[in-house]
Scaffold this motif. Structure first.
Motif, PDB file in Angstrom:
ATOM      1  N   LEU A  32      25.941  12.025 -19.635  1.00  0.00           N
ATOM      2  CA  LEU A  32      25.074  12.121 -20.054  1.00  0.00           C
ATOM      3  C   LEU A  32      24.202  10.106 -18.871  1.00  0.00           C
ATOM      4  O   LEU A  32      22.849  10.783 -18.794  1.00  0.00           O
ATOM      5  N   ILE A  33      24.690   9.204 -19.206  1.00  0.00           N
ATOM      6  CA  ILE A  33      23.990   8.332 -18.719  1.00  0.00           C
ATOM      7  C   ILE A  33      25.096   7.675 -17.063  1.00  0.00           C
ATOM      8  O   ILE A  33      25.677   7.890 -17.835  1.00  0.00           O
ATOM      9  N   CYS A  34      24.539   6.990 -17.124  1.00  0.00           N
ATOM     10  CA  CYS A  34      25.385   6.633 -15.539  1.00  0.00           C
ATOM     11  C   CYS A  34      24.532   4.554 -15.920  1.00  0.00           C
ATOM     12  O   CYS A  34      23.645   4.500 -16.450  1.00  0.00           O
ATOM     13  N   HIS A  35      25.152   3.786 -14.636  1.00  0.00           N
ATOM     14  CA  HIS A  35      24.814   2.415 -15.300  1.00  0.00           C
ATOM     15  C   HIS A  35      24.841   2.473 -13.280  1.00  0.00           C
ATOM     16  O   HIS A  35      25.462   2.239 -12.556  1.00  0.00           O
ATOM     17  N   LEU A  36      23.165   2.287 -13.288  1.00  0.00           N
ATOM     18  CA  LEU A  36      22.395   2.263 -11.550  1.00  0.00           C
ATOM     19  C   LEU A  36      22.989   0.316 -11.592  1.00  0.00           C
ATOM     20  O   LEU A  36      22.268  -0.614 -11.810  1.00  0.00           O
ATOM     21  N   GLY A  37      23.806  -0.224 -10.357  1.00  0.00           N
ATOM     22  CA  GLY A  37      23.747  -0.924 -10.519  1.00  0.00           C
ATOM     23  C   GLY A  37      22.984  -1.442  -8.895  1.00  0.00           C
ATOM     24  O   GLY A  37      23.053  -0.834  -8.277  1.00  0.00           O
ATOM     25  N   LEU A  38      21.976  -3.077  -8.392  1.00  0.00           N
ATOM     26  CA  LEU A  38      21.289  -3.237  -7.766  1.00  0.00           C
ATOM     27  C   LEU A  38      21.114  -4.511  -7.640  1.00  0.00           C
ATOM     28  O   LEU A  38      20.960  -5.406  -8.312  1.00  0.00           O
ATOM     29  N   VAL A  39      20.815  -5.228  -6.256  1.00  0.00           N
ATOM     30  CA  VAL A  39      20.530  -6.391  -6.233  1.00  0.00           C
ATOM     31  C   VAL A  39      18.625  -6.157  -6.223  1.00  0.00           C
ATOM     32  O   VAL A  39      18.228  -6.281  -5.628  1.00  0.00           O
ATOM     33  N   HIS A  40      18.549  -7.317  -7.382  1.00  0.00           N
ATOM     34  CA  HIS A  40      16.632  -7.481  -7.474  1.00  0.00           C
ATOM     35  C   HIS A  40      16.648  -8.766  -7.186  1.00  0.00           C
ATOM     36  O   HIS A  40      16.657  -9.574  -8.890  1.00  0.00           O
ATOM     37  N   ASP A  41      16.025  -9.204  -6.593  1.00  0.00           N
ATOM     38  CA  ASP A  41      15.016 -10.873  -6.102  1.00  0.00           C
ATOM     39  C   ASP A  41      15.973 -11.832  -6.494  1.00  0.00           C
ATOM     40  O   ASP A  41      15.909 -13.168  -6.534  1.00  0.00           O
ATOM     41  N   GLY A  42      16.977 -11.354  -5.535  1.00  0.00           N
ATOM     42  CA  GLY A  42      18.594 -11.913  -5.343  1.00  0.00           C
ATOM     43  C   GLY A  42      19.499 -12.124  -6.455  1.00  0.00           C
ATOM     44  O   GLY A  42      20.378 -12.904  -6.493  1.00  0.00           O
ATOM     45  N   ALA A  43      19.123 -11.382  -7.646  1.00  0.00           N
ATOM     46  CA  ALA A  43      19.818 -11.717  -8.680  1.00  0.00           C
ATOM     47  C   ALA A  43      20.086 -10.775  -9.097  1.00  0.00           C
ATOM     48  O   ALA A  43      19.800  -8.468  -9.109  1.00  0.00           O
ATOM     49  N   PRO A  44      21.397  -9.925  -9.698  1.00  0.00           N
ATOM     50  CA  PRO A  44      22.202  -8.710  -9.772  1.00  0.00           C
ATOM     51  C   PRO A  44      21.640  -7.688 -11.406  1.00  0.00           C
ATOM     52  O   PRO A  44      21.402  -8.978 -11.734  1.00  0.00           O
ATOM     53  N   MET A  45      21.223  -6.600 -10.970  1.00  0.00           N
ATOM     54  CA  MET A  45      21.337  -5.945 -12.404  1.00  0.00           C
ATOM     55  C   MET A  45      21.464  -4.194 -12.291  1.00  0.00           C
ATOM     56  O   MET A  45      21.726  -4.020 -11.516  1.00  0.00           O
ATOM     57  N   VAL A  46      21.096  -4.580 -13.552  1.00  0.00           N
ATOM     58  CA  VAL A  46      22.203  -3.086 -13.985  1.00  0.00           C
ATOM     59  C   VAL A  46      22.621  -2.312 -14.901  1.00  0.00           C
ATOM     60  O   VAL A  46      21.562  -2.317 -16.014  1.00  0.00           O
ATOM     61  N   ILE A  47      20.866  -1.144 -14.845  1.00  0.00           N
ATOM     62  CA  ILE A  47      20.070   0.211 -15.156  1.00  0.00           C
ATOM     63  C   ILE A  47      20.772   1.308 -16.284  1.00  0.00           C
ATOM     64  O   ILE A  47      21.117   1.652 -15.562  1.00  0.00           O
ATOM     65  N   PRO A  48      20.967   1.001 -16.827  1.00  0.00           N
ATOM     66  CA  PRO A  48      21.743   2.939 -17.747  1.00  0.00           C
ATOM     67  C   PRO A  48      20.532   3.090 -17.424  1.00  0.00           C
ATOM     68  O   PRO A  48      19.207   3.478 -17.817  1.00  0.00           O
ATOM     69  N   THR A  49      20.503   5.227 -17.696  1.00  0.00           N
ATOM     70  CA  THR A  49      19.415   5.731 -17.094  1.00  0.00           C
ATOM     71  C   THR A  49      20.082   7.225 -16.819  1.00  0.00           C
ATOM     72  O   THR A  49      21.234   7.090 -16.676  1.00  0.00           O
ATOM     73  N   GLY A  50      19.127   7.818 -17.182  1.00  0.00           N
ATOM     74  CA  GLY A  50      19.554   9.884 -16.455  1.00  0.00           C
ATOM     75  C   GLY A  50      20.036   9.863 -15.825  1.00  0.00           C
ATOM     76  O   GLY A  50      19.554   9.154 -14.498  1.00  0.00           O
ATOM     77  N   TYR A  51      20.897  11.151 -15.594  1.00  0.00           N
ATOM     78  CA  TYR A  51      21.314  10.714 -14.053  1.00  0.00           C
ATOM     79  C   TYR A  51      21.280  13.043 -13.519  1.00  0.00           C
ATOM     80  O   TYR A  51      21.263  13.364 -14.859  1.00  0.00           O
ATOM     81  N   GLY A  52      21.049  13.222 -12.199  1.00  0.00           N
ATOM     82  CA  GLY A  52      21.346  14.802 -12.209  1.00  0.00           C
ATOM     83  C   GLY A  52      22.118  14.966 -10.626  1.00  0.00           C
ATOM     84  O   GLY A  52      21.643  13.843 -10.117  1.00  0.00           O
ATOM     85  N   ARG A  53      22.886  15.640 -10.698  1.00  0.00           N
ATOM     86  CA  ARG A  53      24.048  15.976  -9.437  1.00  0.00           C
ATOM     87  C   ARG A  53      23.131  17.287  -8.902  1.00  0.00           C
ATOM     88  O   ARG A  53      23.455  18.592  -9.657  1.00  0.00           O
ATOM     89  N   ILE A  54      23.200  17.308  -7.612  1.00  0.00           N
ATOM     90  CA  ILE A  54      22.879  18.358  -6.461  1.00  0.00           C
ATOM     91  C   ILE A  54      23.881  18.478  -5.379  1.00  0.00           C
ATOM     92  O   ILE A  54      23.852  17.783  -4.647  1.00  0.00           O
TER      93      ILE A  54
END
Length: 209
Positions: A32-54
């Motif tokens: 139901l929820i994924c964790h989206l990891g990215l780098v923002h302003d040079g720092a790591p960030m992990v965002i819990p969010t909904g998702y869907g697959r096609i």
């Protein structure tokens, strides 16, 4: 089959790896929820969010005002299901039973109107199958406020652990209980919105979930 890359090659607990692409789909489709990891302003960030697959594309969404999403290029997405706590005779061999998927790739902003709607539908249906067909679709203003990102499933890994603890041979004689404490998630009884109009029943796709 899942393709192996330097980032998806398992270096520990290789026996837990899965290479069948169908197992990747199964882990993602059950979540139901994924964790989206990215780098923002040079720092790591992990965002819990909904998702869907096609098929072989994962879709996530957020506010167009979120600078983190606008700056997302290379990302890592994880989905994990915790199925039980594995209790061993020694502290070292405690573990968990789980199913997990990790996806690496580029986050592609979705601009095509039809794909944007399809992606938003996939996200909605992941959380509440059947809901998209009964609600009002987003209007132009709402679509302008919503960012949709697409992530290919080409580079992904899957790990699964099942079964009892793996204690050292000499520890099996210890007078310590060992085994698995299963964890299950169940849906509760739907709670209506206090502002719900009278006479509107709970639809079958929610009541029978």
């Amino acid at each position: 089959m899942l393709s192996t890359t330097p980032r998806t090659t398992l270096r520990r607990s290789k026996d837990r790896g899965r290479t069948d692409r169908a197992e990747l789909y199964a882990v993602l489709d059950a979540g139901l929820i994924c964790h989206l990891g990215l780098v923002h302003d040079g720092a790591p960030m992990v965002i819990p969010t909904g998702y869907g697959r096609i098929e072989d594309t994962l879709y996530v969404h957020g506010s167009t005002g979120a600078t983190s999403l606008r700056s997302a290029t290379q990302v890592c997405v994880t989905v994990t299901h915790l199925d039980g706590i594995v209790l061993a005779r020694s502290a070292f061999h405690h573990s968990v039973n789980y199913r997990s998927a990790m996806i690496y790739g580029s986050a592609r902003p979705v601009e095509d109107p039809e794909e944007r709607l399809a992606g938003l539908r996939a996200v909605t249906e992941q959380l509440a199958p059947g809901q998209w067909d009964v609600v009002r679709e987003p209007d132009r203003k709402e679509l302008a406020m919503t960012a949709v990102l697409a992530i290919s499933l080409a580079e992904a890994s899957v790990k699964v652990r099942t079964g009892p603890p793996n204690d050292d041979d000499e520890d099996y004689a210890l007078p310590v209980w060992a085994g698995v404490l299963p964890l299950r998630v169940e849906w509760g009884t739907p709670v209506p919105d206090p502002k719900l109009r009278d006479g509107i029943p709970v639809p079958a796709h929610i009541a029978n979930r």
